[in-house]
Design an enzyme around this catalytic site. Structure first.
Site, PDB file in Angstrom:
ATOM      1  N   LYS A  93       0.855  -1.084  -0.037  1.00 47.01           N
ATOM      2  CA  LYS A  93      -0.009   0.067  -0.074  1.00 47.01           C
ATOM      3  C   LYS A  93       0.805   1.301   0.150  1.00 47.01           C
ATOM      4  CE  LYS A  93      -3.637   2.174   2.282  1.00 47.01           C
ATOM      5  NZ  LYS A  93      -4.686   2.105   3.751  1.00 47.01           N
ATOM      6  N   LYS A 118      -2.256  -1.363  -3.752  1.00 44.48           N
ATOM      7  CA  LYS A 118      -3.153  -0.688  -3.589  1.00 44.48           C
ATOM      8  C   LYS A 118      -2.267   0.670  -3.992  1.00 44.48           C
ATOM      9  CE  LYS A 118      -6.486   1.775  -0.682  1.00 44.48           C
ATOM     10  NZ  LYS A 118      -6.978   1.935   0.536  1.00 44.48           N
TER      11      LYS A 118
HETATM   12 ZN   LIG Z   1      -5.776   3.295   7.747  1.00 46.86          ZN
END
Ligand SMILES: [Zn+2]
Length: 322
Positions: A192, A245
């Site tokens: 992420k 992501k």
């Molecule tokens: Zn968070």
């Protein structure tokens, strides 16, 4: 000329026969926001077509998604109050917990996933506990584990930790097993990035950090090897699926992780990716539907098995037409 690639492009039938990648509603995981109240369906300004639901209307939305062939939803909660440790995130009567049981009661076979993180529940908006002005890794793990167990108790099939604390997959796995939830899966937000593409989401989930940013725990967009390291760690810690992501600006990362990792791979096409398409479509600068399908197909081609997308319903409708 002996080799003429255009031979394979001559007719629609032929093109369909040699198409390498296909897209289906079965590939989608539909993110939904839930808050306290009744009969609410409040539009999110920066994400046209997306809403904050109350539990009752969220269930209707899940039914609609299921009927369109979408197999899974992932739930994000907006609590009634926030505090320094995000205690509403692990309350058994918390908003996500209520929503999970309501959806599971109505659409038994739908896979219900929950986002596990503290940022929507803390008054400071960070994904972990603050100690001496810093996000403290190890004391956060215990709270994430409590949150995951309480989601599992409510009936979640998968918990999806999005906080990027080190060691959280192992901590959550151990807590789930100890509580008797050995069959509850973990979809780890393994890779992420600290990204500007999350802007509209923070309006939707009311989770912008009140000081600093998230670069001390989320990844630097400049790094790719680090993505492989994060993916490997989460795999070793017991993740059942992993995620990259955002998606659109990180297709190379999706491809590299796909090649190195044996688990099902999800990609999160995030709020900013959605908002850009919707805004340009509104201005009639692009063909929104065409771009939507192209983006989703290309995320799949890059190597994602599953796509978390706000386009899920719209794309599923188009796919069922064609
Ligand atoms: Zn968070």
């Amino acid at each position: 000329m002996i080799i003429r690639p255009r031979r394979l492009r001559q007719s629609k039938t032929l093109r369909e026969m040699v198409r390498e990648t296909s897209l289906s509603a079965r590939d989608f995981i539909y993110p939904l926001f839930v808050k306290h109240g009744r009969k609410l369906k409040d539009p999110i300004a920066s994400m046209p077509g997306q809403y904050q639901f109350s539990v009752d209307t969220l269930v209707e939305e899940a039914v609609e998604a299921w009927d369109l062939g979408i197999p899974a939803v992932i739930l994000f909660g907006l609590p009634d109050r926030k505090d320094a440790v995000g205690s509403r995130s692990y309350a058994d009567d918390g908003i996500v917990q209520q929503a999970v049981s309501a959806v599971k009661a109505r659409v038994v076979d739908m896979v219900v996933m929950t986002d596990v993180c503290l940022c929507e529940y803390t008054d400071h908006g960070h994904c972990g506990v603050i100690k001496e002005g810093k996000v403290d890794n190890d004391s956060t793990l215990e709270l994430l584990a409590r949150q995951a167990v309480s989601h599992a108790r409510a009936g979640a099939d998968f918990v999806a930790p999005s906080d990027m604390m080190d060691g959280r997959v192992a901590a959550i796995r151990m807590a789930l097993d100890l509580a008797g939830f050995q069959d509850t899966g973990i979809l780890a937000y393994a890779v992420k990035y600290a990204s500007g593409f999350y802007g509209p989401f923070r309006d939707a989930a009311d989770s912008a950090p009140q000081f600093g940013d998230r670069s001390s725990y989320q990844m630097d967009p400049a790094n790719a090897l680090e993505a492989l390291k994060e993916a490997m760690l989460d795999m070793e810690e017991g993740a059942d699926m992993i995620m990259v992501k955002p998606a659109l600006a990180y297709l190379d990362i999706i491809r590299r992780v796909r090649e190195e990792c044996l688990l099902p791979l999800a990609a999160y096409s995030v709020s900013g990716e959605y908002a850009m398409v919707k805004a340009a479509q509104e201005k009639r600068w692009i063909e929104g539907e065409r771009i939507m399908m192209e983006i989703l197909l290309c995320i799949k081609r890059a190597g994602a098995d599953l796509i978390l997308t706000y386009f899920a319903k719209e794309a599923a409708r188009l796919l069922s037409k064609n």
